[in-house]
Design a protein around this motif. Structure first.
Motif, PDB file in Angstrom:
ATOM      1  N   UNK A   1      -4.364   3.890  -0.804  1.00 43.50           N
ATOM      2  CA  UNK A   1      -3.366   4.622  -1.582  1.00 43.50           C
ATOM      3  C   UNK A   1      -3.423   6.112  -1.253  1.00 43.50           C
TER       4      UNK A   1
ATOM      5  N   UNK B   1       2.193   1.667  -3.497  1.00 43.69           N
ATOM      6  CA  UNK B   1       1.141   2.213  -4.371  1.00 43.69           C
ATOM      7  C   UNK B   1       0.979   3.714  -4.152  1.00 43.69           C
ATOM      8  N   UNK B   2       0.955   4.106  -2.878  1.00 38.02           N
ATOM      9  CA  UNK B   2       0.771   5.522  -2.549  1.00 38.02           C
ATOM     10  C   UNK B   2       1.896   6.375  -3.093  1.00 38.02           C
ATOM     11  N   UNK B   3       3.153   5.887  -2.925  1.00 37.68           N
ATOM     12  CA  UNK B   3       4.283   6.687  -3.405  1.00 37.68           C
ATOM     13  C   UNK B   3       4.321   6.742  -4.919  1.00 37.68           C
ATOM     14  N   UNK B   4       3.916   5.635  -5.572  1.00 28.36           N
ATOM     15  CA  UNK B   4       3.918   5.630  -7.037  1.00 28.36           C
ATOM     16  C   UNK B   4       2.801   6.501  -7.605  1.00 28.36           C
ATOM     17  N   UNK B   5       1.811   6.842  -6.770  1.00 29.09           N
ATOM     18  CA  UNK B   5       0.723   7.691  -7.252  1.00 29.09           C
ATOM     19  C   UNK B   5       1.181   9.140  -7.401  1.00 29.09           C
ATOM     20  N   UNK B   6       2.274   9.502  -6.716  1.00 34.40           N
ATOM     21  CA  UNK B   6       2.790  10.863  -6.853  1.00 34.40           C
ATOM     22  C   UNK B   6       3.785  10.850  -8.011  1.00 34.40           C
ATOM     23  N   UNK B   7       3.598  11.715  -9.021  1.00 35.67           N
ATOM     24  CA  UNK B   7       4.538  11.710 -10.145  1.00 35.67           C
ATOM     25  C   UNK B   7       5.979  11.859  -9.645  1.00 35.67           C
TER      26      UNK B   7
ATOM     27  N   UNK C   1       8.777  13.229 -10.584  1.00 41.48           N
ATOM     28  CA  UNK C   1       9.441  14.522 -10.476  1.00 41.48           C
ATOM     29  C   UNK C   1       8.810  15.394  -9.394  1.00 41.48           C
ATOM     30  N   UNK C   2       7.489  15.306  -9.260  1.00 44.29           N
ATOM     31  CA  UNK C   2       6.793  16.096  -8.235  1.00 44.29           C
ATOM     32  C   UNK C   2       7.253  15.663  -6.838  1.00 44.29           C
TER      33      UNK C   2
ATOM     34  N   UNK D   1       0.844  -1.208   0.000  1.00 45.07           N
ATOM     35  CA  UNK D   1       0.000   0.000   0.000  1.00 45.07           C
ATOM     36  C   UNK D   1       0.873   1.250   0.000  1.00 45.07           C
ATOM     37  N   UNK D   2       1.989   1.197   0.782  1.00 37.68           N
ATOM     38  CA  UNK D   2       2.908   2.342   0.796  1.00 37.68           C
ATOM     39  C   UNK D   2       3.501   2.550  -0.594  1.00 37.68           C
TER      40      UNK D   2
ATOM     41  N   UNK E   1       3.954  24.755  -8.542  1.00 38.90           N
ATOM     42  CA  UNK E   1       4.778  23.947  -7.637  1.00 38.90           C
ATOM     43  C   UNK E   1       6.167  24.560  -7.481  1.00 38.90           C
TER      44      UNK E   1
ATOM     45  N   UNK F   1      -3.857  11.385 -10.532  1.00 39.54           N
ATOM     46  CA  UNK F   1      -3.280  10.131 -11.017  1.00 39.54           C
ATOM     47  C   UNK F   1      -4.145   8.945 -10.606  1.00 39.54           C
TER      48      UNK F   1
ATOM     49  N   UNK G   1      -1.957   6.809   2.146  1.00 37.71           N
ATOM     50  CA  UNK G   1      -0.490   6.820   2.132  1.00 37.71           C
ATOM     51  C   UNK G   1       0.016   8.143   1.556  1.00 37.71           C
ATOM     52  N   UNK G   2      -0.604   8.590   0.447  1.00 38.37           N
ATOM     53  CA  UNK G   2      -0.182   9.860  -0.147  1.00 38.37           C
ATOM     54  C   UNK G   2      -0.303  10.984   0.883  1.00 38.37           C
TER      55      UNK G   2
END
Lengths: 289, 315
Positions: free
Chosen positions: B15, A128-134, A136-137, A125-126, B271, B294, B18-19
């Motif tokens: 997800x 997945x969460x980190x991969x959801x943020x682009x 470079x961002x 889950x961690x 940003x 995303x 976590x973000x």
């Protein structure tokens, strides 16, 4: 004399893999380009015709000439010398950030795949969460939090690409766990640590090597992006990205300032991408067309 | 299909959590806290700072602060910009359409160029055209977008004077000028995606062309062109279109550099400006919204995939 056959017997596939790699045109060319940049970075003090920091007020933004093959920048520094020295920042960032990503990601992925259960579920889950943020961002946000410097940029890139390696190491671990020899090793009563490190880990190496090589390419582009934004290597220290940050302001007066650092990034990244693709073709039978 | 989508939706929630934790931790790792940042200009005593901290809830434990912050985020309260004092969500929603236009143009260019080239490479596997497409694909992945942008400005704006080098025109004011101004940035943003879509189309086509139904169609004597378009391409495009949706989500993040080079007042420039003016609520808001976009697009991609693929629809 007996040492050589013995070593060959221990890893009978190693020479074959290297030979196949050298016969693969993409891998050979990509490897050659990567080696070329490694040599340039190591030999920078010998190769660079000028001191990369030396300011020459008599030769501001002078076009390419016999004295300055790549021209000079806005305060008269030699662009060729700065491009040569800039390879150090880019290659160092590429290698160090991927080393960090491997050092953090592989043990996590190995443990997640090996033990499964709640730890695996949480780790995934961690990821997945980190991969959801682009990428470079995330790298920009981390670099901004840590403060702008080359070292912090490397940490930011390493942690940002880390989830990819966790996921890959886990998938490879799960694949290896299904193999009979791993089952046999467990049946023989070896400790978890021994089975994980001696029997499972070696099987994750080819896929991780491919991903790490492609990762170096990504890391070099990301480092140059962060430096271009002012979040990586700080001026006046030479780096391709930060050179381009200055050069874009002189695009009309001195286009050569933008040309060479950019071409260097392209070629270095292209080399590692080509090598990674070649490694995949020779080491990883799954992805064949 | 409903159950499948519900399952996908259920996966999106952890997800998102976590973000939000990542964004919260980044905020806590900053030197100084919201109280010192807000009052950086004022000369305050330690007692005043402590009072402000208590008002902001900064004296509570991290988990408690996280829950309070998260409760606000769920209600659409992303905090206030430290510089402009405007609500972060309003600032982001103001900039998002600009990036949305850029990303839409980029994804259309990527599909329009990447898919046909991938098909050609697959149909002429091993030919010079295949090698050329592979070489171009790898090059597309290797060119740093900001440098590509600088080179395009040099060629088409400085030398040829065809395009403006920077700026933004709203499509509601002048649609033609808006599209024209955005064309170079969209090409830059598309460069990496053209390569990604091209490589995926090629391998998807190669996979489909090996299938039994393609062989059957050929054996029946169906014209090769019909085999390629109706039997092969339609099936090969399914994963490619899904990828396109996911890539669109990534483009919103990838626009950072493009917007910086072409000085486009979008989400990505927000940003970078936020980073350099130390406007951390803006930075956090952008990271959070980028991740939400995303995740949402990933979900839409799953839904679209389920919609066209009967094997998933049946579940």
């Amino acid at each position: 004399m007996t040492g050589i056959p013995a070593a060959a017997a221990v890893s009978p596939r190693a020479p074959g893999a290297l030979a196949r790699l050298l016969r693969h045109p993409g891998a050979a060319i990509g490897g050659g380009i990567a080696l070329f940049f490694v040599l340039i970075a190591i030999l920078a003090p010998v190769l660079a015709p000028y001191d990369p920091m030396a300011v020459d007020w008599m030769a501001l933004r002078s076009p390419p000439s016999a004295a300055h093959w790549f021209g000079t920048d806005e305060i008269g520094r030699d662009v060729l010398s700065r491009t040569i020295w800039g390879s150090r920042a880019s290659l160092l960032a590429g290698l160090a950030s991927i080393a960090l990503a491997l050092a953090v990601g592989v043990p996590l992925g190995l443990a997640a795949g090996y033990f499964g259960g709640w730890f695996d579920a949480l780790a995934m889950r961690v990821v997945d969460g980190m991969l959801a943020i682009p990428l470079l961002v995330l790298a920009i946000a981390m670099a901004a939090t840590l403060g702008p410097s080359l070292g912090n940029a490397m940490i930011a890139i390493g942690l940002s690409v880390c989830p990819v390696f966790v996921r890959l190491a886990r998938a490879q671990t799960l694949a290896a766990m299904a193999e009979e020899y791993v089952e046999a090793a467990r049946a023989m009563g070896y400790s978890h640590l021994r089975v994980a490190l001696r029997h499972v880990l070696p099987n994750t190496v080819p896929a991780l090597l491919v991903q790490a090589t492609l990762g170096i390419a990504t890391a070099i582009i990301t480092e140059s992006s962060l430096s271009f934004l002012g979040l990586g290597q700080q001026p006046p220290a030479p780096s391709w990205g930060s050179s381009l940050n200055t050069a874009k302001n002189f695009i009309v007066q001195a286009p050569w300032m933008s040309l060479w650092p950019g071409l260097a990034i392209c070629l270095a990244v292209f080399g590692f991408n080509l090598l990674g693709d070649g490694l995949r073709d020779t080491l990883d039978p799954r992805d064949k067309d | 299909m409903g159950r499948y989508l519900l399952g996908r939706l259920a996966l999106a929630i952890p997800t998102l959590i976590v973000v939000s934790v990542v964004v919260f931790v980044l905020q806590k790792l900053l030197p100084g806290d919201a109280a010192t940042l807000m009052t950086a200009d004022a000369d305050l005593s330690a007692a005043d700072l402590a009072r402000i901290r208590a008002e902001l809830g900064l004296d509570r434990s991290w988990p408690a602060q996280y829950l309070v912050w998260m409760w606000g985020v769920i209600q659409g309260d992303l905090g206030t910009s430290l510089n402009t004092k405007l609500p972060v969500l309003d600032v982001i929603l103001d900039k998002l359409p600009v990036t949305f236009q850029l990303a839409t143009m980029a994804i259309l260019i990527s599909i329009g160029v990447g898919v046909p080239l991938g098909v050609i490479a697959a149909l002429r596997r091993g030919s010079a055209a295949d090698y050329a497409v592979n070489f171009a694909g790898l090059s597309g992945l290797s060119i740093p977008p900001f440098w590509f942008g600088i080179m395009l400005i040099l060629a088409f704006s400085v030398e040829l004077n065809w395009f403006p080098a920077s700026g933004y025109v709203s499509p509601f004011e002048d649609l033609g000028a808006s599209l024209w101004t955005m064309l170079l940035p969209a090409i830059v943003l598309a460069s990496e995606n053209i390569a990604i879509l091209m490589r995926h189309t090629r391998s998807a086509m190669l996979g489909v062309l090996k299938q039994d139904y393609v062989r059957t169609a050929r054996a029946k004597g169906v014209f090769e062109r019909l085999v390629v378009v109706r039997h092969a391409l339609r099936n090969a495009l399914i994963p490619v279109i899904t990828l396109g949706a996911i890539e669109f989500g990534r483009l919103l993040g990838g626009a950072v550099l493009t917007e910086q080079v072409f000085t486009i007042p979008g989400f990505g420039k927000l940003l970078v400006d936020g980073v350099f003016t130390r406007d951390y609520p803006i930075v956090q808001g952008v990271v959070l919204v980028a991740a939400c976009c995303y995740i949402a697009l990933n979900f839409l991609a799953d839904a679209a995939y389920a919609g066209v693929n009967p094997r998933i629809r049946a579940r």
